[in-house]
Design an enzyme around this catalytic site. Structure first.
Site, PDB file in Angstrom:
ATOM      1  N   HIS A 298      -5.961  -3.174  -1.743  1.00 29.31           N
ATOM      2  CA  HIS A 298      -5.734  -2.136  -2.751  1.00 29.31           C
ATOM      3  C   HIS A 298      -5.868  -2.677  -4.173  1.00 29.31           C
ATOM      4  O   HIS A 298      -5.389  -2.039  -5.111  1.00 29.31           O
ATOM      5  CB  HIS A 298      -4.356  -1.500  -2.573  1.00 29.31           C
ATOM      6  CG  HIS A 298      -4.303  -0.529  -1.444  1.00 29.31           C
ATOM      7  ND1 HIS A 298      -4.826   0.747  -1.525  1.00 29.31           N
ATOM      8  CD2 HIS A 298      -3.802  -0.648  -0.194  1.00 29.31           C
ATOM      9  CE1 HIS A 298      -4.632   1.378  -0.378  1.00 29.31           C
ATOM     10  NE2 HIS A 298      -4.021   0.557   0.449  1.00 29.31           N
TER      11      HIS A 298
ATOM     12  N   SER B 133       0.792  -1.226   0.000  1.00 29.76           N
ATOM     13  CA  SER B 133       0.000   0.000   0.000  1.00 29.76           C
ATOM     14  C   SER B 133       0.825   1.277   0.000  1.00 29.76           C
ATOM     15  O   SER B 133       0.346   2.311  -0.439  1.00 29.76           O
ATOM     16  CB  SER B 133      -0.955  -0.012   1.197  1.00 29.76           C
ATOM     17  OG  SER B 133      -0.278  -0.312   2.391  1.00 29.76           O
TER      18      SER B 133
ATOM     19  N   LYS C 262     -12.488   0.551   0.613  1.00 30.19           N
ATOM     20  CA  LYS C 262     -11.700   1.236  -0.431  1.00 30.19           C
ATOM     21  C   LYS C 262     -12.524   1.293  -1.724  1.00 30.19           C
ATOM     22  O   LYS C 262     -13.499   2.035  -1.779  1.00 30.19           O
ATOM     23  CB  LYS C 262     -10.340   0.556  -0.562  1.00 30.19           C
ATOM     24  CG  LYS C 262      -9.481   0.842   0.685  1.00 30.19           C
ATOM     25  CD  LYS C 262      -8.105   0.252   0.677  1.00 30.19           C
ATOM     26  CE  LYS C 262      -7.332   0.775   1.885  1.00 30.19           C
ATOM     27  NZ  LYS C 262      -6.726  -0.266   2.706  1.00 30.19           N
TER      28      LYS C 262
HETATM   29  C1  LIG Z   1      -6.578  -0.531   4.164  1.00 29.79           C
HETATM   30  C2  LIG Z   1      -5.898  -1.827   4.402  1.00 29.79           C
HETATM   31  C3  LIG Z   1      -6.273  -2.667   5.455  1.00 29.79           C
HETATM   32  C4  LIG Z   1      -7.305  -2.247   6.468  1.00 29.79           C
HETATM   33  O1  LIG Z   1      -8.572  -2.288   5.932  1.00 29.79           O
HETATM   34  P1  LIG Z   1      -9.790  -1.702   6.802  1.00 29.79           P
HETATM   35  O2  LIG Z   1     -10.978  -2.361   6.239  1.00 29.79           O
HETATM   36  O3  LIG Z   1      -9.752  -0.228   6.620  1.00 29.79           O
HETATM   37  O4  LIG Z   1      -9.514  -2.092   8.220  1.00 29.79           O
HETATM   38  C5  LIG Z   1      -5.669  -3.892   5.580  1.00 29.79           C
HETATM   39  N1  LIG Z   1      -4.706  -4.287   4.711  1.00 29.79           N
HETATM   40  C6  LIG Z   1      -4.300  -3.500   3.705  1.00 29.79           C
HETATM   41  C7  LIG Z   1      -3.243  -3.968   2.770  1.00 29.79           C
HETATM   42  C8  LIG Z   1      -4.874  -2.236   3.526  1.00 29.79           C
HETATM   43  O5  LIG Z   1      -4.453  -1.450   2.541  1.00 29.79           O
END
Ligand SMILES: *Cc1c(COP(=O)(O)O)cnc(C)c1O
Length: 397
Positions: free
Chosen positions: A214, A186, A243
């Site tokens: 992502h 990320s 996301k």
């Molecule tokens: C954003 C993200 C998370 C966390 O996700 P949430 O649903 O916001 O808790 C976990 N792993 C990765 C790789 C992320 O980018």
């Protein structure tokens, strides 16, 4: 004997050190919906830092689905899933996610942070091994910490080191071995080398777990993520509803039926935390319908990402290579990243500086993220702002 006053003094000193190191994160308040344009302090901004890759965070179809579900299914569940917190909608979403992503079934959590916190501990014990990429998300690291399996680490996407760790884990007598990786890292936008990881896993009898937060909705045919994009089968997949899939909240694990069934019995964040509210679940179902068919949005996203990368590179910024809509502008020290973010803010562009502990010291950056809903004209305005802010701060000549 230290007392409460000493403890508060200790917390204040810790804060002062964070401030002195230039590492304080300040939250700016957005007054309105998330989008390619937002309002901050009463002024308009072009927003280049949301995970809102397909621009669905304020989509009318998702809002309508959420409102309708609130009318038919109520506001909150006031229960964990196994007591009285499972509605028809929850099971529909779990099966829809699984079908879309190519797994037997899936299990919902309040977030992907919880999904990753839930996954390892019930499945693996002290006689097992987890091999983890060094750049994995904090939630994978924490989830592995909660599990009694032996831990091994390999440098980001270093396949020779991964193989060495597989050999080492076998030599240490591991029963089951699980390789854990982000699908897209990320902070950098790099894709995991899933076909190589799969081949190594098969050679050494290991399982593969991918966190595709992502990538789901963004990469691969039907937006099914890095396994679909790279043509690699994975055993367990975690992801987020926070996301590309509308950006509200929620997470899931998808995988083989007995594993999902076992997690439903044993995963602590599932057993001891509230069920997702119906509005979120129904809107996620609507989001998947949109996203699965959204080849046009994915094409627009790729086109805009290419335009944005080229524009920044031609302006003289140092970027990390790649094609993912995460486009990190590398700036070195935290103060430079903060100065750039501030100079861009004055020019109507909303970005965030990323620095320690989110990325290693000396690798501060502004992580820009493309969004299919951003206008081309706004991208040109933002490129002008980057050039001017870069010259003002000395990031470029
Ligand atoms: C954003 C993200 C998370 C966390 O996700 P949430 O649903 O916001 O808790 C976990 N792993 C990765 C790789 C992320 O980018």
């Amino acid at each position: 004997m230290a007392d409460t006053a000493d403890f508060l003094g200790h917390a204040a000193a810790e804060l002062a050190r964070i401030e002195a190191d230039g590492l304080t994160k300040r939250e700016r308040q957005i007054t309105g919906p998330q989008g390619g344009r937002i309002r901050v302090g009463g002024q308009g901004r072009i927003n280049l830092c949301a995970n809102n890759y397909l621009g669905l965070a304020d989509h009318p179809a998702l809002k309508r689905a959420a409102i309708e579900a609130m009318e038919t299914h109520g506001y909150g569940m006031a229960s964990v899933r196994f007591i009285c917190g499972t509605q028809d909608l929850h099971r529909r979403l779990e099966q829809r996610l699984a079908g879309w992503l190519g797994h037997d079934d899936s299990i919902l959590f309040a977030s992907c942070f919880d999904a990753n916190g839930a996954l390892f501990e019930p499945l693996l014990g002290p006689e097992d091994a987890i091999i983890s990429d060094a750049l994995n998300h904090a939630s994978i690291i924490d989830g592995i910490r909660l599990c009694k399996a032996r831990r091994y680490r390999y440098a980001n996407s270093d396949m020779a080191e991964l193989e060495a760790r597989l050999v080492e884990a076998r030599a240490d007598g591991a029963r089951f071995i699980l390789i854990a990786t982000d699908g897209v890292f990320s902070m950098d936008g790099y894709l995991a080398k899933l076909p190589e990881i799969r081949a190594l896993a098969d050679r050494h009898g290991a399982l593969v777990m991918v966190d595709d937060c992502h990538a789901t909705g963004i990469l691969g045919p039907k937006g099914a993520g890095t396994p679909a994009q790279l043509g690699a089968r994975v055993d367990l997949l975690t992801g987020t509803l926070g996301k590309a899939l509308g950006g509200a909240l929620g997470g899931y694990i998808a995988g083989p039926q007995p594993v999902i069934d076992l997690l439903r019995q044993r995963a602590r964040p599932y057993l001891f935390s509230n069920a997702l509210p119906p509005a979120i679940v129904a809107a996620a179902l609507a989001a998947i319908d949109l996203v699965e068919a959204a080849e046009d949005l994915r094409a627009a996203l790729a086109r805009k990402t290419g335009y944005w990368r080229t524009g920044l590179a031609e302006a003289g910024f140092e970027l990390l290579p790649g094609a993912h809509p995460i486009v990190p502008v590398m700036l070195g020290e935290a103060r430079m990243a903060q100065a750039m973010a501030e100079a861009l803010d004055r020019r109507g562009v909303h970005v965030a500086g990323f620095f320690f502990p989110v990325v290693p010291r000396g690798q501060a950056r502004i992580r820009t993220q493309m969004n299919a809903a951003i206008d081309m004209a706004d991208l040109d305005t933002a490129l002008d702002a980057f050039r001017a802010a870069g010259r003002e701060t000395g990031a470029i000549r």
